[in-house]
Design an enzyme around this catalytic site. Structure first.
Site, PDB file in Angstrom:
ATOM      1  N   MET A 238       1.002  -0.695   0.229  1.00 19.43           N
ATOM      2  CA  MET A 238      -0.005   0.044   0.259  1.00 19.43           C
ATOM      3  C   MET A 238       0.772   1.395   0.110  1.00 19.43           C
ATOM      4  O   MET A 238       1.940   1.256   0.579  1.00 19.43           O
ATOM      5  CB  MET A 238      -1.123  -0.148   1.398  1.00 19.43           C
ATOM      6  N   PRO A 239       0.546   2.189  -0.855  1.00 21.63           N
ATOM      7  CA  PRO A 239       1.526   3.278  -0.790  1.00 21.63           C
ATOM      8  C   PRO A 239       1.592   4.441   0.832  1.00 21.63           C
ATOM      9  O   PRO A 239       0.171   4.438   0.979  1.00 21.63           O
ATOM     10  CB  PRO A 239       0.952   4.393  -2.136  1.00 21.63           C
ATOM     11  N   LEU A 243      -4.914   9.869  -1.451  1.00 25.65           N
ATOM     12  CA  LEU A 243      -5.559  11.730  -1.060  1.00 25.65           C
ATOM     13  C   LEU A 243      -6.573  11.033  -0.265  1.00 25.65           C
ATOM     14  O   LEU A 243      -7.329   9.871  -0.970  1.00 25.65           O
ATOM     15  CB  LEU A 243      -6.077  11.729  -2.719  1.00 25.65           C
ATOM     16  N   TYR A 274     -18.948   8.993   2.620  1.00 25.86           N
ATOM     17  CA  TYR A 274     -18.925   9.778   2.039  1.00 25.86           C
ATOM     18  C   TYR A 274     -19.963  10.387   0.592  1.00 25.86           C
ATOM     19  O   TYR A 274     -19.685  11.563   0.359  1.00 25.86           O
ATOM     20  CB  TYR A 274     -17.494   9.780   1.328  1.00 25.86           C
TER      21      TYR A 274
END
Ligand SMILES: Cc1cc2nc3c(=O)[nH]c(=O)nc-3n(C[C@H](O)[C@H](O)[C@H](O)COP(=O)(O)O)c2cc1C
Length: 496
Positions: A238-239, A243, A274
């Site tokens: 996972m990075p 964002l 969201y």
């Protein structure tokens, strides 16, 4: 807890004098590794999840191989498992070239000395380091017994040995037929008193993807516009920067995702709550169609919400997948604890089983909730995403989760709505930013990453998005990290 139990068991075993061989015959008895891993006569039990990838199984009579195995286990976080013979080898048995027991066994192709203990959960291990002393140029026959006792298909076996002077020779190749469905890596010989550095270097060169320290990001490998990844306990990378998309909707949201992907951001965080999964999915599909990214290059996180979503988890999970419409989801989180959280997580486990979700995790989970939760589920959470910022550093929660092998990720890395301005103008942060000729936001993100916390700053401003992924050309000193740590006020900015 498990580690303490294992330590008590190990101490008891030591007190009872249990070891593979009753007598030491001299040699380098480097028996002093401080490994607290399980080493249980009746069986090696389920390890902590951080350690589940790697098993370090070894046979050792005079402590040389044991010493090397201990270092490997320490370095890899692997579980140490001693192969204990049912009939211990006496000093006489080991007196080689005397026609003793070891000589006889080595000369007999059918010899398979019985083993007293087992690895109960071999299925959980992906990589097995297999250590043994060289006996007449070969592995002791008890290692053959060990290999014939389990199914190693799909696993990686890394042999290592110690010897007086012989190399590993054909001893490792001759083991291959005993576990032919395993992937065998080239073996390596060590002298009994090998130093830890040489072993560390060998492990590094092997380049294996075993789960390692989830708090130690490889920031040196990052360049601006390209965040490094952290290996999750699920086996996926996972990075460490992404964002956040909370409060982004419609075209603003799509444009943010597009700009982020164009700027090198490869992690996008959303949630059912969201209300923007559809536009995020759309922006991702367009970016893929336009050749900006490939699906496999990006990491998308979404979440299901307490209440009716967690009460009907299969339906809610499928709805997330449908709204995003990007094939699979890289990570799904439970948004908050809820009366139905275990039920919802178990449903996510089913989706993970079928490959529609790759990794599972939790959001807004704290120490008081995690142990009880983990005990009730099968798949260890790979991520906990919490409110973390310079005024709310979670200095107890972060190491606690790290010790469980869980990656921590900060939402509100700049303190959240209503507080961002205060945090970005904090005098300490501004002074450090000035010293590095960077922005306050960059200093804060760098601080998160250097303490092993991934972050998902949210922004719709293209300049800010680019700025936030450009924190890899400077680093904070220990003194600066300490100054920022001192800013903690235990001040939570949201209700969770
Ligand atoms: C039966 C037997 C045969 C051995 N044969 C060899 C050999 O062929 N070459 C060698 O260099 N060392 C040989 N050794 C020495 C061991 O390989 C060496 O001491 C090893 O590090 C012992 O490991 P341990 O302390 O983990 O049992 C032999 C030892 C025994 C007991």
């Amino acid at each position: 807890m498990k580690k303490s139990l294992a330590l008590i068991i190990s101490l008891l075993l030591v007190l009872l004098g249990v070891s593979a061989c009753t007598n030491n015959t001299g040699g380098n008895n480097n028996n002093d590794n401080n490994n607290n891993n399980n080493n249980n006569v009746s069986g090696t039990t389920l390890p902590d999840i951080t350690e589940r990838n790697v098993l370090v199984a070894y046979f050792s009579c005079t402590g040389n191989t044991e010493a090397v195995a201990g270092i490997i286990a320490d370095e890899t976080g692997g579980v140490l498992h001693e192969i204990i013979p049912e009939v211990p080898y006496t000093e006489e048995d080991l007196d080689y070239y005397s026609g003793g027991r070891a000589d006889i066994e080595q000369a007999d192709p059918d010899a398979r000395p019985a083993i007293a203990n087992t690895v109960e959960n071999m299925q959980d291990f992906e990589t097995i380091f297999l250590g043994y002393p060289i006996w007449h140029g070969q592995a002791p026959k008890i290692v053959y017994t060990f290999l014939e006792s389990y199914d190693f298909s799909g696993k990686t076996i890394v042999p290592f040995c110690t010897s007086g002077s012989s190399g590993i020779g054909s001893s490792d190749d001759n083991l291959h037929s005993l576990a032919e469905d395993a992937e065998w890596l080239e073996g390596r010989r060590f002298p009994g008193n090998e130093n830890a550095q040489t072993i560390q270097q060998w492990l590094e060169d092997l380049n294996l993807n075993f789960t390692d320290d989830v708090s130690d990001f490889d920031l040196k490998s990052g360049v601006n516009g390209h965040a490094p990844t952290v290996m999750l306990n699920s086996g996926y990378e996972m990075p460490v920067l992404g964002l956040g998309t909370y409060s982004l909707h419609g075209d603003t949201c799509k444009n943010s995702v597009r700009t982020a992907l164009e700027s090198g951001v490869r992690l996008i965080d959303t949630a059912s709550a969201y209300g923007n999964e559809e536009e995020i999915g759309e922006a991702i599909r367009e970016a893929i169609d336009d050749g900006i990214v490939e699906r496999e290059d990006i990491f998308v996180i979404t979440k299901i919400y307490p209440g009716s979503e967690m009460a009907n988890p299969e339906h809610s999970i499928q709805a997330c997948l449908d709204r995003l419409n990007i094939g699979y989801v890289d990570m799904m989180l439970l948004h908050h604890p809820d009366t139905n959280d275990v039920k919802a997580y178990k449903a996510m486990e089913e989706f993970a089983e079928s490959g529609q979700i790759r990794s599972l995790g939790l959001s807004n989970w704290y120490i008081e909730e995690i142990d009880d939760f983990i005990a009730q589920v099968d798949i260890m959470p790979a991520l906990v995403q919490n409110e973390i910022h310079i005024y709310y550093q979670e200095r107890d929660v972060v190491p606690y989760m790290h010790d469980l092998g869980i990656v921590m990720q900060a939402w509100y890395p700049f303190g959240g709505r209503g507080h961002t301005s205060e945090i970005l103008n904090d005098p300490t942060i501004l002074a450090i930013a000035e010293a590095h000729d960077r922005t306050a936001a960059q200093v804060i993100l760098r601080w998160h990453l250097q303490r092993g916390v991934a972050a998902i700053p949210g922004s719709s401003d293209p300049d800010h998005i680019r700025e936030n992924i450009s924190v890899f050309d400077f680093s904070l000193t220990d003194e600066e990290m300490t100054r920022i740590a001192a800013l903690d006020r235990g001040e939570k900015h949201d209700w969770y």
